[in-house]
Scaffold this motif. Structure first.
Motif, PDB file in Angstrom:
ATOM      1  N   VAL A   1       0.843  -1.203   0.000  1.00  0.00           N
ATOM      2  CA  VAL A   1       0.000   0.000   0.000  1.00  0.00           C
ATOM      3  C   VAL A   1       0.878   1.254   0.000  1.00  0.00           C
ATOM      4  N   MET A   2       1.908   1.262   0.832  1.00  0.00           N
ATOM      5  CA  MET A   2       2.785   2.432   0.928  1.00  0.00           C
ATOM      6  C   MET A   2       3.694   2.585  -0.292  1.00  0.00           C
ATOM      7  N   ASN A   3       3.813   1.529  -1.082  1.00  0.00           N
ATOM      8  CA  ASN A   3       4.658   1.578  -2.279  1.00  0.00           C
ATOM      9  C   ASN A   3       4.124   2.552  -3.326  1.00  0.00           C
ATOM     10  N   THR A   4       2.902   3.030  -3.143  1.00  0.00           N
ATOM     11  CA  THR A   4       2.305   3.967  -4.090  1.00  0.00           C
ATOM     12  C   THR A   4       2.767   5.398  -3.876  1.00  0.00           C
ATOM     13  N   LEU A   5       3.610   5.628  -2.863  1.00  0.00           N
ATOM     14  CA  LEU A   5       4.167   6.967  -2.681  1.00  0.00           C
ATOM     15  C   LEU A   5       4.882   7.396  -3.964  1.00  0.00           C
TER      16      LEU A   5
ATOM     17  N   THR B   1       3.799   5.115  -8.983  1.00  0.00           N
ATOM     18  CA  THR B   1       3.181   6.398  -9.321  1.00  0.00           C
ATOM     19  C   THR B   1       4.032   7.154 -10.328  1.00  0.00           C
ATOM     20  N   ALA B   2       5.332   7.142 -10.121  1.00  0.00           N
ATOM     21  CA  ALA B   2       6.234   7.817 -11.053  1.00  0.00           C
ATOM     22  C   ALA B   2       6.195   7.154 -12.427  1.00  0.00           C
TER      23      ALA B   2
ATOM     24  N   LEU C   1       1.849  12.546 -17.295  1.00  0.00           N
ATOM     25  CA  LEU C   1       1.033  13.260 -16.323  1.00  0.00           C
ATOM     26  C   LEU C   1       1.915  13.717 -15.167  1.00  0.00           C
ATOM     27  N   ASP C   2       1.351  14.569 -14.317  1.00  0.00           N
ATOM     28  CA  ASP C   2       2.072  15.008 -13.128  1.00  0.00           C
ATOM     29  C   ASP C   2       1.815  14.003 -12.008  1.00  0.00           C
ATOM     30  N   ALA C   3       2.892  13.548 -11.362  1.00  0.00           N
ATOM     31  CA  ALA C   3       2.752  12.515 -10.331  1.00  0.00           C
ATOM     32  C   ALA C   3       1.863  12.981  -9.179  1.00  0.00           C
ATOM     33  N   SER C   4       1.947  14.249  -8.805  1.00  0.00           N
ATOM     34  CA  SER C   4       1.133  14.743  -7.693  1.00  0.00           C
ATOM     35  C   SER C   4      -0.358  14.722  -8.033  1.00  0.00           C
ATOM     36  N   GLU C   5      -0.688  14.945  -9.316  1.00  0.00           N
ATOM     37  CA  GLU C   5      -2.100  14.907  -9.726  1.00  0.00           C
ATOM     38  C   GLU C   5      -2.660  13.487  -9.643  1.00  0.00           C
TER      39      GLU C   5
ATOM     40  N   LEU D   1      -5.990  10.399 -16.117  1.00  0.00           N
ATOM     41  CA  LEU D   1      -5.745  10.491 -14.676  1.00  0.00           C
ATOM     42  C   LEU D   1      -6.487   9.391 -13.917  1.00  0.00           C
ATOM     43  N   GLU D   2      -7.722   9.136 -14.304  1.00  0.00           N
ATOM     44  CA  GLU D   2      -8.492   8.077 -13.644  1.00  0.00           C
ATOM     45  C   GLU D   2      -7.851   6.716 -13.896  1.00  0.00           C
ATOM     46  N   ILE D   3      -7.400   6.503 -15.119  1.00  0.00           N
ATOM     47  CA  ILE D   3      -6.748   5.232 -15.454  1.00  0.00           C
ATOM     48  C   ILE D   3      -5.467   5.080 -14.625  1.00  0.00           C
ATOM     49  N   ALA D   4      -4.698   6.151 -14.524  1.00  0.00           N
ATOM     50  CA  ALA D   4      -3.437   6.098 -13.781  1.00  0.00           C
ATOM     51  C   ALA D   4      -3.689   5.794 -12.303  1.00  0.00           C
ATOM     52  N   ARG D   5      -4.698   6.443 -11.713  1.00  0.00           N
ATOM     53  CA  ARG D   5      -4.996   6.189 -10.295  1.00  0.00           C
ATOM     54  C   ARG D   5      -5.454   4.759 -10.082  1.00  0.00           C
ATOM     55  N   ALA D   6      -6.301   4.281 -10.973  1.00  0.00           N
ATOM     56  CA  ALA D   6      -6.798   2.913 -10.840  1.00  0.00           C
ATOM     57  C   ALA D   6      -5.664   1.894 -10.951  1.00  0.00           C
TER      58      ALA D   6
END
Length: 494
Positions: free
Chosen positions: A149-153, A159-160, A168-172, A433-438
């Motif tokens: 779970v924490m690996n998503t930092l 995420t990168a 995309l921007d990693a923070s977004e 962005l939705e695809i990236a988050r998922a």
């Protein structure tokens, strides 16, 4: 054909290691070699292996010097205060110990490196699990899932990669995912609580004195840290007292600790004869061990903080940072050559096991990629998604991230599959962005993948068979990943 053979190769590998018919190293080397010949590309096997080794060599170097660096930091006592705090909370209550494992793994995971997390967590918690005869697969399963779970930092990797692949921007990507990831971490803590209660029910709730009274006491031989397999204990407060009294009681650890649990099932872990044979090697770290360097505590703390900061800021490649850090830590803490050689020798077993596993995994990934199996498997999976699911491509991506990030490297998934999924989503009005988050949902499961080098650090230090860890952990990791995905949907993040 390549698609079928690719899935068959992965299935064969998993079946053989889970049934303990082959060791992970042998399976990682021989199975892909056989399948490479089967697809008619045996002549290119050498090229595929060399390419795979070249791709994973920086990871192997990072793990080698990270093990030495953090092994030295454990030897000199850098983490003793943290360990004492966690162990004081845990006492000798199995439920608290499992929850403490999850908390410690989550905290240490903030540095973004799974190997570091597992080295510190196992070193701290292993002695308690052994002494109280708790299931070691509970420890590895909880630690791996929390770290996943924490690996998503943003500095953890996935995420990168997602941000780079989709421009995309990693923070977004990451910031809106925080509520869903928090729910995933909460799920890990709840899981740890439930598993801890099961262990408490199985073993009972003991004070540390009662646990030690189960068998004859022997004074621990003061040998420094020795192999990191022994772990770090520090002090712990039993119901009869805390502070130095707890330290003295824990220090009276038996060098033959009487057979802890093996790696059995989550319901009733069975003792492992091989594990019992290893009890002679089990020693808690003596608070008075000669490797301690209390006068250099703040130097070591500052060096570690600087190293982690440089990692996060990406000032240098991580292997280079750990190489420099290990050299500096050895030189300052152990200026005499015989002492340096002794520290390197003490951790050589872990270094050899982990680096060997990484290079063996290079054969597997090299063949999987070089033969084109990965590409064909990804195309087949994407093509199998019905057109009617187009408007729900974010959810589809989240669900696909579970098996694909388990059977593929993060690089293969995020750079090979994710752009295709994002294209399919864009055709139905789903934003990248939705695809990236998922795509981050499957990371809790990914950290137990046989293609993740850090997991071999975890099972190696905990003396757990990889197959046993897999059988125990996969179901809980899948559940945690589904919690993250469901929370993301409910919060409107994807």
């Amino acid at each position: 054909m390549l698609t079928i053979l690719g899935f068959a190769m992965i299935a064969t590998f998993l079946v053989l290691i889970m049934t303990k018919k082959m060791s992970p190293i042998a399976a990682l080397v021989l199975i892909p070699a056989l399948f490479c010949v089967a697809v008619g590309q045996g002549a290119q096997l050498g090229d595929y292996v060399i390419e795979g080794v070249g791709n994973l060599a920086p990871t192997a170097a990072m793990l080698m010097f990270a093990i030495v660096y953090f092994g030295v930091m454990i030897d000199v006592g850098l983490f003793d205060p943290i360990v004492r705090g966690i162990l004081k909370f845990c006492r000798a209550d199995p439920m608290r110990i499992v929850v403490g494992t999850a908390v410690l793994a989550a905290i240490v995971s903030l540095d973004g490196d799974g190997s570091t997390t597992f080295m510190i967590t196992v070193s701290a918690m292993y002695p308690l699990y052994k002494r109280l005869k708790m299931s070691l697969v509970v420890m590895t399963g909880v630690a791996a899932t929390a770290n996943g779970v924490m690996n998503t930092l943003p500095w953890g990797g996935p995420t990168a990669r997602a941000a780079t692949a989709l421009k995309l921007d990693a923070s977004e990507i990451f910031v809106p995912m925080i509520p869903a990831l928090a729910m995933g971490l909460l799920a890990v803590f709840v899981l740890a609580y439930v598993l801890g209660l099961r262990e408490r029910k199985r073993l009972g709730m003991l004070t540390l004195d009662e646990a030690l009274a189960r068998e004859p006491e022997q004074e621990t031989v003061s040998t420094g840290a020795g192999s990191m397999r022994g772990g770090s204990t520090g002090s712990t407060g039993s119901t009869g007292g805390s502070g130095s009294g707890g330290e003295d009681r824990l220090r009276k650890d038996a060098s033959a600790s009487g057979g802890g649990t093996g790696t059995g099932t989550d319901a009733d872990p069975a003792a492992d004869p091989a594990d019992e044979a290893d009890d002679d090697e089990f020693q808690g770290l003596d608070p008075n061990r000669p490797t301690l360097r209390p006068k250099l505590y703040w130097f070591n703390a500052g060096l570690t903080a600087a190293l982690l900061t440089a990692m996060i800021m990406e000032l240098m490649p991580i292997p280079v940072l750990f190489l420099l850090g290990a050299a500096l830590a050895l030189t300052v803490n152990f200026p005499h050559m015989p002492d340096q050689r002794a520290r390197i020798a003490a951790h050589a077993d872990n270094v050899l096991n982990v680096s060997g596993m990484v290079f063996a995994a290079a054969v597997f990934t090299g063949v999987l990629t070089g033969t084109g199996m990965v590409e064909h498997m990804a195309d087949w999976v994407v093509g199998a998604v019905p057109d009617a699911m187009g408007p729900h491509m974010a959810i589809v991506t989240g669900l696909l991230s579970l098996p694909l990030t388990y059977f593929m490297s993060n690089d293969g998934f995020y750079f090979g599959v994710l752009p295709v999924l994002a294209e399919a989503g864009a055709a139905h009005g789903v934003s990248p962005l939705e695809i990236a988050r998922a795509s981050l949902a499957g990371q809790a499961l990914h950290m137990s993948s046989p293609l993740v080098p850090a997991v071999y650090v975890l099972v190696g230090m905990a003396k757990v068979e990889f197959g046993d860890h897999t059988r125990f952990t996969v179901k809980w990791a899948v559940l945690t990943s589904l919690v993250v995905l469901t929370a993301g949907v409910l919060f409107g993040i994807m």
